[in-house]
Design an enzyme around this catalytic site. Structure first.
Site, PDB file in Angstrom:
ATOM      1  N   GLN A 101      22.995  32.185  35.595  1.00 22.90           N
ATOM      2  CA  GLN A 101      24.522  33.363  34.768  1.00 22.90           C
ATOM      3  C   GLN A 101      23.384  34.332  35.506  1.00 22.90           C
ATOM      4  O   GLN A 101      22.646  34.778  34.588  1.00 22.90           O
ATOM      5  CB  GLN A 101      24.275  33.167  33.406  1.00 22.90           C
ATOM      6  CG  GLN A 101      26.236  34.205  33.542  1.00 22.90           C
ATOM      7  CD  GLN A 101      26.042  34.192  31.929  1.00 22.90           C
ATOM      8  OE1 GLN A 101      25.351  34.245  31.132  1.00 22.90           O
ATOM      9  NE2 GLN A 101      27.924  33.429  31.819  1.00 22.90           N
ATOM     10  N   HIS A 168      28.722  35.826  35.315  1.00 18.94           N
ATOM     11  CA  HIS A 168      29.691  36.679  33.728  1.00 18.94           C
ATOM     12  C   HIS A 168      30.453  37.326  33.997  1.00 18.94           C
ATOM     13  O   HIS A 168      30.473  38.704  34.125  1.00 18.94           O
ATOM     14  CB  HIS A 168      27.665  36.957  33.246  1.00 18.94           C
ATOM     15  CG  HIS A 168      28.559  36.798  31.484  1.00 18.94           C
ATOM     16  ND1 HIS A 168      29.339  35.889  31.327  1.00 18.94           N
ATOM     17  CD2 HIS A 168      27.747  36.662  30.666  1.00 18.94           C
ATOM     18  CE1 HIS A 168      29.779  36.229  30.277  1.00 18.94           C
ATOM     19  NE2 HIS A 168      28.639  36.529  29.964  1.00 18.94           N
ATOM     20  N   GLY A 169      31.596  37.046  34.142  1.00 14.23           N
ATOM     21  CA  GLY A 169      32.672  37.051  34.661  1.00 14.23           C
ATOM     22  C   GLY A 169      33.723  37.548  33.463  1.00 14.23           C
ATOM     23  O   GLY A 169      35.059  37.304  33.177  1.00 14.23           O
ATOM     24  N   ALA A 170      32.741  37.527  32.087  1.00 14.38           N
ATOM     25  CA  ALA A 170      33.486  37.016  31.342  1.00 14.38           C
ATOM     26  C   ALA A 170      32.970  38.076  29.663  1.00 14.38           C
ATOM     27  O   ALA A 170      32.043  38.404  30.267  1.00 14.38           O
ATOM     28  CB  ALA A 170      33.424  35.496  30.422  1.00 14.38           C
ATOM     29  N   TYR A 173      31.359  41.907  29.797  1.00 16.72           N
ATOM     30  CA  TYR A 173      30.495  42.686  30.413  1.00 16.72           C
ATOM     31  C   TYR A 173      30.821  42.902  31.424  1.00 16.72           C
ATOM     32  O   TYR A 173      32.197  43.018  31.821  1.00 16.72           O
ATOM     33  CB  TYR A 173      29.436  41.332  30.292  1.00 16.72           C
ATOM     34  CG  TYR A 173      29.033  40.528  29.614  1.00 16.72           C
ATOM     35  CD1 TYR A 173      28.287  41.774  28.841  1.00 16.72           C
ATOM     36  CD2 TYR A 173      29.179  39.829  28.937  1.00 16.72           C
ATOM     37  CE1 TYR A 173      27.063  41.505  27.191  1.00 16.72           C
ATOM     38  CE2 TYR A 173      28.528  39.263  27.817  1.00 16.72           C
ATOM     39  CZ  TYR A 173      28.083  40.195  26.506  1.00 16.72           C
ATOM     40  OH  TYR A 173      27.235  39.416  26.096  1.00 16.72           O
TER      41      TYR A 173
END
Ligand code: FMN
Ligand code: SF4
Length: 446
Positions: A101, A168-170, A173
């Protein structure tokens, strides 16, 4: 066996042996300088042995300034590749895939950075809402540099033999900080309408494709509905599932191979990981944050003082969704109906029949599990034996989560253990190697 749980999952560039993946779980196992160590390998091997088809790693920073806590292995320089190569090859011995990730904190850290104590780079100058950590809007040159670092992270992951990367597009961040209508207040080409807010992540995907190739698995974790106003109702709602469907469509055009559906524009968030908020445990571990942000001391006092602590716990529970197991399935289904790439869904899964139904009904193609596997790393083996639910299930108490700030990651729910000593022994097991002979038997079985 025709059980949907145990059908192979075929992505464009990757096949996974079953439909149960380990979701990302960060823990402070590594060295302060971001180099990985054996405890991290032992940790990941628990799940590979337990039968999951793939492991999606913890938060792996692509730049040092993008760390959320020390002791998380990074992928910010070429010297990190040998560690990841060893980890990946050990996981592969169990027939399990490994996806790294690629992550950047932006303004959302779990502790003020010792190396970069100033305002953290973000889409905005506004401090983040949970702890009040300071932020500054990135310049165009900084944006270009971070895009380059994501691409280099993907190239390193490939060189390490990883089976793919996840952006990590959630959960608040850096990528969320650009995507979110509740956070991004820029007035340039990276802010304003959705098309502009999605520009950053689209350029990241395009750069990864150039650097790591078309034939390398790339997926994206997204907070489909952000619920940005969950804790603080005066804030904007953030992106809706309709916004996220459009973002995923664009990313599909840009070449992502799968999407991983989550929720919440911060971490933690009342809806993610859904469940309780253990104020008593937080009252002990949150002291690490006390001097970190504008609101951290206030938060610590709330956790430590009745009736504020009780009020906070009540508010947290009220603002979480009613459903824990399969909480994101409705969003997952909406996205699945809109795109052709496989859709992974995270959130509370620990009952075989519920997972089976979600897949059979077309709500998702596979599920990812975090806390239920912390509690029972061999949950998939239980499902293989025909058990529907573990005898000592995860209670979603979130004690693992708040302990992460200071203590080794593990299950800290006393109700699941015969004694305190047994619980701590389980947590500390990550520092013990499994004897080679025992491991050999498990490898042969997988
Ligand atoms: C201790 C802990 C650490 C986590 N770390 C990460 C992380 O590094 N990256 C991420 O995307 N999600 C992270 N998550 C979220 C999980 O991957 C998962 O999506 C979420 O907990 C919901 O799944 P669950 O109900 O199976 O736990 C973490 C969750 C927990 C409890
Ligand atoms: S501490 Fe244990 S029971 Fe509680 S949420 Fe974490 S894994 Fe589940």
């Amino acid at each position: 066996m025709n059980d949907p749980l145990f059908q192979p999952l075929r992505f464009r560039n990757l096949t996974v042996k079953n439909r149960i993946l380990r979701s990302n779980i960060s823990g402070r196992f590594d060295n302060y300088d971001g180099s990985g160590n054996k405890a991290r390998i032992n940790w990941e091997l628990k799940f590979a042995r337990g039968g999951v088809g793939a492991i999606i790693s913890s938060f792996v920073p692509i730049q040092r300034i993008g760390r959320i806590l020390p002791n998380y292995a990074t992928i910010d320089r070429d010297e990190t590749v040998p560690f990841w190569r060893e980890l990946v090859s050990r996981v592969h011995e169990h027939g399990c895939r490994y996806i790294i990730q690629l992550s950047h904190s932006g303004r959302q850290r779990d502790i003020r950075s010792l190396e970069f104590p100033g305002a953290a780079p973000s889409s905005t100058d506004r401090p983040e809402s949970l702890h009040g950590l300071p932020a500054r809007a990135m310049t165009l040159e900084e944006i270009r540099e971070v895009i380059h670092c994501f691409a280099q992270g993907a190239r390193r992951a490939r060189e390490a033999g990883a089976d793919g990367v996840e952006l990590h597009g959630a959960n608040g961040y850096l990528i969320t900080q650009f995507l979110s209508s509740g956070i991004n207040d820029r007035r340039d080409q990276y802010g304003g309408p959705l098309e502009n807010r999605a520009r950053f992540v689209r350029e990241v995907v395009q750069a990864i494709r150039r650097e790591a190739g078309r034939d390398f698995h790339v997926q994206m974790k997204i907070s489909a509905t952000e619920h940005n106003d969950a804790l603080f109702p005066w804030e904007g709602k953030g992106n809706t599932v309709e916004d996220s469907i459009q973002v995923v469509r664009w990313l599909e055009e840009d070449g992502i191979d799968a999407v991983h559906v989550s929720t919440g524009s911060s971490f933690p968030h009342p809806r993610n990981p859904a469940g309780g908020f253990p104020v008593n445990a937080a009252a002990r571990t949150y002291d690490i944050m006390a001097d970190s942000g504008r609101f951290a001391l206030r938060n610590l006092l709330i956790f430590r003082t009745w009736p504020f602590s009780a009020l906070f716990r009540w508010w947290w529970g009220r603002r979480g969704g009613r459903r824990v197991q399969g909480a994101n399935l409705a969003d997952s289904r909406r996205i699945k109906e809109a795109v052709r790439i496989p859709v992974l869904c995270t959130g509370g899964f620990q009952t075989a029949s519920i997972i089976r139904k979600a897949i059979a009904d077309g709500d998702c193609d596979a599920v990812t599990l975090a806390r239920p596997l912390i509690a029972n790393p061999d949950l998939v083996r239980m499902f293989e034996r025909g058990q529907d639910h573990p005898p000592r299930p995860c209670t979603y108490c979130n004690r693992c989560l708040v302990n992460v700030l200071e203590n080794p990651l593990g299950c800290y729910e006393p109700a699941r253990f015969g004694s305190y000593e047994e619980m701590i022994d389980g947590v500390m097991s990550v520092f013990r190697d499994v004897p080679e002979a025992e491991d050999e038997v498990r490898r042969a079985a997988s």
